[in-house]
Design an enzyme around this catalytic site. Sequence first.
Site, short mmCIF file in Angstrom:
data_model
loop_
_atom_site.label_atom_id
_atom_site.label_comp_id
_atom_site.label_asym_id
_atom_site.label_seq_id
_atom_site.Cartn_x
_atom_site.Cartn_y
_atom_site.Cartn_z
N HIS A 50 50.70 -0.34 -0.80
CA HIS A 50 50.32 0.01 -2.16
C HIS A 50 51.10 1.23 -2.60
CE1 HIS A 50 47.58 2.67 0.19
NE2 HIS A 50 47.81 3.52 -0.80
N HIS A 66 42.41 -1.16 -2.47
CA HIS A 66 43.31 -0.92 -3.61
C HIS A 66 44.67 -1.54 -3.32
CE1 HIS A 66 44.13 2.23 -0.77
NE2 HIS A 66 44.91 2.96 -1.54
N TYR A 92 50.04 12.01 4.84
CA TYR A 92 51.01 12.07 3.75
C TYR A 92 52.19 12.94 4.19
CZ TYR A 92 47.63 10.02 0.55
OH TYR A 92 46.74 9.18 -0.05
N GLU A 143 53.01 7.50 2.58
CA GLU A 143 51.76 7.55 3.33
C GLU A 143 51.82 6.54 4.46
OE1 GLU A 143 46.92 7.12 2.55
OE2 GLU A 143 48.33 5.94 1.35
#
Length: 309
Positions: free
Chosen positions: A154, A201, A257, A267
């Site tokens: 993502h 997500h 991160y 990430e």
Amino acid sequence: MAMNGVLRPGHAALRVLDLKESMHFYGNVLGLQETGRDKQGRVYYKAWDERDHNSLVIRQADRAGIDFFAFKVDSPKTLEKLDSDLRAYGVPTERIPEGEMLETGPRVRFQIPSGHLIELYAQKTDVGNGMPYVNPEAWTPAAEKGIAPTRMDHCLLYGPDIEKVQKLFEEVLGFYLVEHIVLEDGRTDLAIWLSSSIKAHDIAFVRHPEPGKLHHVSFLLDSWEKVLRAADLMSMNRVSIDIGPTRHGVTRGTTIYAFDPSGNRFETFCGGYQTYPDCQPIKWTMDEVGAGVFYHERKLNERFLAVVT
């Protein structure tokens, strides 16, 4: 699982400042597989367990950032329908012909209110994951090269008008809201997490005054232990770490991160729950935003909010 024709994130196209340095980073440190180079000077990569030809494309430029982010849809028929639906909604689209990107079919490109370019496509050459489709082994040696994520998962994008972005993704592309962070007024969203599948997500947005900014592209790992291994490899290779290893409150994923050599944040993460469109969205308020983003630290660091490309 395609709820409304959009299967999953398909590819991210990034700008880098030094192509040779970036190729070493993405190929050897992150451990992606190079799958091709084109006449435009772009270099193509895939994660070891991805079947399609590419999920990350990099090109040299004078500034870092993202050119576009794409989603794969389930068929050419769906691609045509979504192109028509976007134009009917008032969003101009551009048709990118087959072959403009290596091993990739026709694409539909459009700009969203946050200033980002989004693409849809239905066809990309299946190059496999190094194992046969009949009686495969559990994994290949490529699964141990560098950090070795299983897929590009993502991205998080920064820009204005995210309420208009949410409406477009929900009403035209069939996404749904999974979680959101609400500002002090109790009405305006600071951040939204959207899904087209059962993942927590597939794309997320944070409200930001400058349009078209990249916060991070995310790569999936199999376990918390793999996240810790990634941290070791980042340290061995002197990768600049933003924060982690830690956990999110939002989506409940474990995470690190860090920055590529050009300053593009990436990430490496694991976990996150499964969700469905009938689930009520989870709301985070500003008094608990620290725990929402970084559950262990329960506070944000300044770089996480301010550094984008």
